[in-house]
Every structure is written in C-alpha cells, then in structure tokens.
Design an enzyme around this catalytic site. Structure first.
Site, PDB file in Angstrom:
ATOM      1  N   GLY A   1      -7.836  10.400 -43.560  1.00 27.73           N
ATOM      2  CA  GLY A   1      -8.234   9.013 -43.625  1.00 27.73           C
ATOM      3  C   GLY A   1      -7.014   8.123 -43.475  1.00 27.73           C
ATOM      4  O   GLY A   1      -5.893   8.530 -43.777  1.00 27.73           O
TER       5      GLY A   1
ATOM      6  N   LYS B   1      -9.391  16.022 -51.240  1.00 28.33           N
ATOM      7  CA  LYS B   1      -8.810  15.882 -52.562  1.00 28.33           C
ATOM      8  C   LYS B   1      -9.461  14.698 -53.265  1.00 28.33           C
ATOM      9  O   LYS B   1      -9.603  13.628 -52.695  1.00 28.33           O
ATOM     10  CB  LYS B   1      -7.299  15.644 -52.473  1.00 28.33           C
ATOM     11  CG  LYS B   1      -6.520  16.791 -51.845  1.00 28.33           C
ATOM     12  CD  LYS B   1      -5.060  16.436 -51.722  1.00 28.33           C
ATOM     13  CE  LYS B   1      -4.275  17.545 -51.037  1.00 28.33           C
ATOM     14  NZ  LYS B   1      -2.848  17.189 -50.882  1.00 28.33           N
TER      15      LYS B   1
ATOM     16  N   ASP C   1      -9.906  15.837 -44.437  1.00 28.76           N
ATOM     17  CA  ASP C   1      -9.832  15.240 -45.762  1.00 28.76           C
ATOM     18  C   ASP C   1     -11.175  14.643 -46.173  1.00 28.76           C
ATOM     19  O   ASP C   1     -12.028  14.356 -45.327  1.00 28.76           O
ATOM     20  CB  ASP C   1      -8.785  14.131 -45.781  1.00 28.76           C
ATOM     21  CG  ASP C   1      -7.387  14.657 -46.082  1.00 28.76           C
ATOM     22  OD1 ASP C   1      -7.259  15.838 -46.416  1.00 28.76           O
ATOM     23  OD2 ASP C   1      -6.426  13.865 -45.967  1.00 28.76           O
TER      24      ASP C   1
ATOM     25  N   VAL D   1       0.840  -1.200   0.000  1.00 28.29           N
ATOM     26  CA  VAL D   1       0.000   0.000   0.000  1.00 28.29           C
ATOM     27  C   VAL D   1       0.872   1.246   0.000  1.00 28.29           C
ATOM     28  O   VAL D   1       0.636   2.201  -0.768  1.00 28.29           O
ATOM     29  CB  VAL D   1      -0.949   0.000   1.220  1.00 28.29           C
ATOM     30  CG1 VAL D   1      -1.730   1.316   1.279  1.00 28.29           C
ATOM     31  CG2 VAL D   1      -1.909  -1.173   1.146  1.00 28.29           C
TER      32      VAL D   1
ATOM     33  N   GLY E   1     -14.682   0.247 -47.860  1.00 33.54           N
ATOM     34  CA  GLY E   1     -14.364  -0.707 -46.818  1.00 33.54           C
ATOM     35  C   GLY E   1     -14.654  -0.201 -45.415  1.00 33.54           C
ATOM     36  O   GLY E   1     -14.421   0.968 -45.105  1.00 33.54           O
TER      37      GLY E   1
END
Length: 406
Positions: free
Chosen positions: A250, A219, A197, A26, A357
């Site tokens: 991503g 993009k 993004d 302790v 996915g």
C-alpha cells in the site's frame, strides 16, 4: 498497394548498415527510430533539418552531404527513402530492388517493398501495427494498444521460463485500485508471484492469472502473517527460482513501508530488483478528503510520523510549523493529542481523521486536539486511517466530500 497480405517481421538491426536518403523531418523521424533500434545509420542528403543535424552532431549517424549515388547502398541491409522528389525516390527504390534490399518509401506506400508500422512497446513486448497504408489509422490503433499495455489490460505475463528471476517493489497507492501507477499495473500483469500487503489494492488480485502464486504478507498492529525477515526470504527464494516477483504494497514502498530493507535483501542475494513508486497515503488520503497537506498562507511544511514510533520527540513535533500527518494513529489518538498539547501545541489546533481514504466508504471526522479523541471514539473511528494535525485540517469542511462530526 495491392490487397495481398503482407509478411510481418521483426528485424535485429544492431550494428547493421541502414541507409536513409533525404534530410527533412520525415527522414529525421525514420532515422531517430533506427538509431533507437541500434542500427548503423547512413544519411544521404545535400542538407539536413534541425533534428537530423542534432543526430549527426552527437555522432549517432553518418552523413554524406551530397546527392544520392547508387553506391550508397553497398553493404546496406535496409533502405529508407524520403526525399520528397519522385525521381530520386524512384531511383533509390530501383537500386534497392536490383540489390535485393528492402526499401521503405515515404512518398508512395504502394511502391514500397517494406513498410514501417506504428509500434507500441511495453518492456520487452513489441506490438507493430499496419493499417492498409493508412498511417493515421495505424497510429490510433497503436495508441489504443499502448494504453492497454501500459495499464496491464493485455496478457503480458511470460509463458516461457526465464533464466533469471526478478523482484519489483510496487507501491499500490492509498487504496483505490485506480490509483496505482500504470507501471505498477503492468508489473502485476507480468508477475508469476505476488507478495501482497493487507493495505495494498487487493481488488487487482482478482485480475491475475489463476496460476499466479499469491503470498499473504499482511501486517496488522498485533498480527503478522509473515515477519519482515520471512518476507525478504520469500522474495529472494522465488526470484532465484526464476520467477518474476511483485511485492505489492500500500502507499509507497519507501514511505514507512520498509521497502529499503527488501531492496537491500535482494541486492545482497544478487537478485535484480526494481522499485515502482506509489502514491503515499500520507498525502493522497488527506487530499481525497479535501485537505491539502500544504496550502498557501496556511502551511508550507509537512512532517510524516509513524504512529508505531515508540518514542516520538513530542517537544520537537509540537514546535514545528505546518502539518503533521500520523499514519495508523487511531489507537493512540488520545495519547498523541495529549502529548502535543502538553508540549506546547495550541489545544484548538484542528485535527482530521480520514478513514479508508479513497475508497467508497471513506469518512472524515474533524475536531481539535482537545476533543478529537472523544469524537473519534463516539463515531467508532478505526484503522486504516490517516490523522492530520494542523490548520489545513479545517479545510475538509470547505474543500472535501467528507462528513464532519459536530
């Protein structure tokens, strides 16, 4: 312990003497926490457990190898007693009371003048939990709060301006918002500005405060909202204005994500920058479709290629063993398949194309180098998609939830 309210207070113990009386487990737990908090810890005990011995051995604490003396409290700011011997703990508490020192007793919370809360930390946020002298209850509450802090479910964003802004590059994962890391989620919860993004987990933007600035940097193959130079400039400018900036991408920032360029721009401008890695779609998207990019007896090598590479070395790529993953390669699928065959890859090599996915509309198309382009065109396959070339692609039929094109 009475029902009277207790005063909660955070203490700065850096460089201040704190006495711990006792040498058991302790006392070791209390001491380790005090060391982490920067205290100058003085342990008094005739003998030490293994964990305390280690702390003493690396010079983290001072040890008096003897029984407790009242003079041990001289110059102290705080006292912990955890001997397990009631008479000794009583004496320590009495001496602390006489010296007007706060004393934490491990044996009897009702006899303490101070209590150690269960603590959850997230960055510079500290949450201390007391639970009426019930440490297990406090620990459970602490764990629940820690989870909410880690996942950004609690309001972590600063409400006072900071002197120095920062930039955090966050890999948002392959698409499903649940696949961002807890560190990345927490960074979003702390952000003043988010530069996002197109393929980032955009559903997370809905959870931001209304006054968080969101800057589109998406993009697509033939349309850029911002050029890379402009993105770099925005990151630096907002950070230099004292903002906490998150660059939400991503996948992973350093896997074909130009994250290195953004880090370099921040460092050149003297802006503090951190990278929070993400789950790259090159591995996660095939995995979500039941395609392990490596598999015992099938493939033990992985090559990742940007489909935007203007001049791939097809001769070398065709000779490589293992799995080839093409990112964003749907538009050039026919040409890439033809090039691999022309440079010696077996025309019957399995190929899988996984669209969107990890998202609800995920779809898998499986064929070979000979027919995959025709199959994909017939099904209207489009980006975002990951193309997997190699024997592992055939495993989608047996391991994955995707739909095969016959």
């Amino acid at each position: 312990m009475t029902d009277a309210p207790r005063h909660a207070l955070l203490l700065d113990l850096h460089g201040r003497k704190v006495v711990v009386v006792g040498g058991g487990p302790v006392a070791a737990r209390r001491t380790a926490r005090l060391v982490d908090d920067g205290a100058d810890v003085h342990v008094v005990a005739p003998a030490l457990c293994e964990d305390l011995t280690e702390l003493v051995g690396r010079g983290a604490v001072l040890w008096s190898a003897r029984e407790y003396l009242a003079t041990d409290l001289d110059g102290a700011w705080l006292v912990h007693t955890a001997t397990g011997v009631r008479q000794v703990d009583d004496a320590v508490a009495a001496d602390a009371e006489a010296a007007r020192l706060w004393c934490v007793r491990a044996d009897d919370a009702s006899a303490s003048t101070a209590w150690t809360p269960a603590v959850a930390r997230a960055g510079d946020v500290t949450v201390a939990v007391g639970a009426g002298g019930d440490p297990r209850r406090a620990a459970r509450l602490r764990s629940a709060l820690a989870l909410l802090l880690d996942t950004g479910e609690l309001p972590l964003r600063r409400q006072r301006p900071v002197a120095t802004g920062t930039v955090t590059l966050v890999g948002g994962g392959p698409g499903d918002p649940g696949l961002i890391t807890t560190r990345g989620r927490r960074a979003l919860a702390e952000a003043d500005v988010v530069v996002v993004d197109r393929l980032a987990p955009r559903a997370l933007l809905e959870q931001l405060d209304a006054d968080v600035e969101v800057i589109e940097a998406g993009k697509s193959p033939h349309a850029h909202t911002l050029t890379q130079t402009q993105i770099n400039e925005v990151l630096v400018e907002r950070a230099q204005a004292g903002k906490r900036v998150v660059r939400l991408k991503g996948g992973d920032p350093f896997v074909l994500g130009r994250g290195g360029e953004e880090v370099a721009a921040c460092l050149e401008a003297g802006v503090p920058v951190e990278v929070v890695p993400g789950v790259t779609s090159a591995i996660a998207v095939p995995g979500a479709a039941g395609i392990p990019v490596t598999h015992r007896g099938v493939s033990r090598q992985l090559t990742i290629l940007s489909a935007h590479d203007s001049a791939p070395d097809w001769a070398t790529l065709a000779r490589l063993d293992g799995t080839l993953v093409l990112l964003m390669g749907v538009a050039q699928l026919a040409g890439h398949a033809r090039a691999l065959v022309e440079h010696g890859r077996d025309p019957s090599t399995p190929v899988a194309v996984v669209e969107r996915g990890t998202l609800p509309e995920q779809r898998t198309t499986v064929g070979t180098l000979t027919d995959i382009a025709e199959l994909a065109a017939a099904r209207g396959v489009g980006n975002p998609a990951v193309v997997v070339v190699g024997d592992v692609a055939a495993l989608a039929d047996t391991l994955g939830p995707g739909t095969r094109a016959d």
